[in-house]
Design a protein around this motif. Sequence first.
Motif, PDB file in Angstrom:
ATOM      1  N   ALA A  21       0.846  -1.205   0.000  1.00 19.20           N
ATOM      2  CA  ALA A  21       0.000   0.000   0.000  1.00 19.20           C
ATOM      3  C   ALA A  21       0.875   1.246   0.000  1.00 19.20           C
ATOM      4  O   ALA A  21       0.591   2.222  -0.708  1.00 19.20           O
ATOM      5  N   GLY A  22       1.947   1.210   0.773  1.00 16.43           N
ATOM      6  CA  GLY A  22       2.858   2.358   0.812  1.00 16.43           C
ATOM      7  C   GLY A  22       3.545   2.585  -0.519  1.00 16.43           C
ATOM      8  O   GLY A  22       3.668   3.726  -0.986  1.00 16.43           O
ATOM      9  N   ALA A  23       3.989   1.499  -1.174  1.00 17.18           N
ATOM     10  CA  ALA A  23       4.662   1.639  -2.476  1.00 17.18           C
ATOM     11  C   ALA A  23       3.715   2.226  -3.518  1.00 17.18           C
ATOM     12  O   ALA A  23       4.096   3.128  -4.282  1.00 17.18           O
ATOM     13  N   ALA A  24       2.480   1.737  -3.545  1.00 15.70           N
ATOM     14  CA  ALA A  24       1.507   2.274  -4.505  1.00 15.70           C
ATOM     15  C   ALA A  24       1.194   3.733  -4.193  1.00 15.70           C
ATOM     16  O   ALA A  24       1.130   4.574  -5.102  1.00 15.70           O
ATOM     17  N   ALA A  25       1.006   4.039  -2.915  1.00 13.37           N
ATOM     18  CA  ALA A  25       0.696   5.415  -2.541  1.00 13.37           C
ATOM     19  C   ALA A  25       1.870   6.340  -2.844  1.00 13.37           C
ATOM     20  O   ALA A  25       1.672   7.454  -3.357  1.00 13.37           O
ATOM     21  N   PHE A  26       3.105   5.913  -2.550  1.00 18.69           N
ATOM     22  CA  PHE A  26       4.289   6.716  -2.864  1.00 18.69           C
ATOM     23  C   PHE A  26       4.330   7.010  -4.361  1.00 18.69           C
ATOM     24  O   PHE A  26       4.564   8.139  -4.783  1.00 18.69           O
ATOM     25  N   THR A  27       4.105   5.977  -5.157  1.00 18.99           N
ATOM     26  CA  THR A  27       4.179   6.136  -6.612  1.00 18.99           C
ATOM     27  C   THR A  27       3.109   7.095  -7.125  1.00 18.99           C
ATOM     28  O   THR A  27       3.393   7.972  -7.946  1.00 18.99           O
ATOM     29  N   HIS A  28       1.886   6.963  -6.627  1.00 22.44           N
ATOM     30  CA  HIS A  28       0.807   7.847  -7.074  1.00 22.44           C
ATOM     31  C   HIS A  28       1.092   9.303  -6.703  1.00 22.44           C
ATOM     32  O   HIS A  28       0.892  10.205  -7.521  1.00 22.44           O
ATOM     33  N   VAL A  29       1.526   9.546  -5.474  1.00 15.40           N
ATOM     34  CA  VAL A  29       1.824  10.925  -5.067  1.00 15.40           C
ATOM     35  C   VAL A  29       2.989  11.472  -5.890  1.00 15.40           C
ATOM     36  O   VAL A  29       2.957  12.620  -6.348  1.00 15.40           O
ATOM     37  N   HIS A  30       4.022  10.661  -6.098  1.00 18.22           N
ATOM     38  CA  HIS A  30       5.174  11.082  -6.906  1.00 18.22           C
ATOM     39  C   HIS A  30       4.739  11.425  -8.329  1.00 18.22           C
ATOM     40  O   HIS A  30       5.053  12.502  -8.855  1.00 18.22           O
ATOM     41  N   ASP A  31       3.994  10.523  -8.969  1.00 15.51           N
ATOM     42  CA  ASP A  31       3.585  10.727 -10.351  1.00 15.51           C
ATOM     43  C   ASP A  31       2.677  11.952 -10.497  1.00 15.51           C
ATOM     44  O   ASP A  31       2.795  12.702 -11.471  1.00 15.51           O
ATOM     45  N   LEU A  32       1.801  12.153  -9.548  1.00 21.05           N
ATOM     46  CA  LEU A  32       0.916  13.324  -9.598  1.00 21.05           C
ATOM     47  C   LEU A  32       1.718  14.615  -9.462  1.00 21.05           C
ATOM     48  O   LEU A  32       1.459  15.591 -10.166  1.00 21.05           O
TER      49      LEU A  32
END
Length: 192
Positions: A21-32
Motif C-alpha cells: 500500500a505504501g509503495a503504490a501510494a508513494f508512486t501515485h503521489v510522486h507521479d501526480l
Amino acid sequence: MTERTEAAVRLVILLAIGTMAGAAAFTHVHDLSVAHGQPDWIGWANAVAVELMAIYLGLELRARRRARHPVGLVASLLVAFALLSLAAQVAEAEPSVWGWTVAAVPSLAFLALVKVVLSNAPALPPAPEPDQPPVDWDEAPEQTTAAPVPERPADPVPPAVSAPAAVSAPAVILPPRGVVQSNRPHVVGIIR
C-alpha cells in the motif's frame, strides 16, 4: 497454531500489506507531483512527506492514547493526510468508477490497517487512587459520639402566637482527614 505463530503471521501480513500500500501510494503521489510540474526529486519528497506523515501520526495517536493525552488534533491530521494520499491515488486513476476504486485500494487498506492496529491498543490500567494511607478498620481508633444535647424547656409563648417547636440537632463528628468511611463506594477509575 500457537499464539506466538499467529502473532508472527499477523505481523508478516501487516508488513506486506503496509509495504505494498505504501509503495503504490508513494508512486501515485510522486507521479501526480511530477505530472503537475514538480521536478522528480520533489515528487519523491512529496510522497515521503505525505505517506510517512500519515504513518507517524498513527503512531503518535497510539502513544497519546496510552498516555491519556488529547488526540483530537492528531486524529484530524491523520485523516487529512490519509485523504490527501487518497486524492492523489484517485487523481492518477483512469477516469472511471473501477479506475477510481482500484486506485483507492492502497489508501483504504492503509486506513483499515491503522484502524485495526490502533483498536488493538493494550487496555489502560486503572487510574491510581490518590495517595492515602491504607486503612485497617479493625485497628482504626474508636470514634466516640458526643452526648446528646439535652432539650431545654420551650420559652412560654403567648397563646395568640404559635412558634415552631425547637428541634435539637445531634452533633456531627467527621472522621480524621484521609480516612474513607466504610459505607461510601470506592472509585477505582474514571471512564473517559
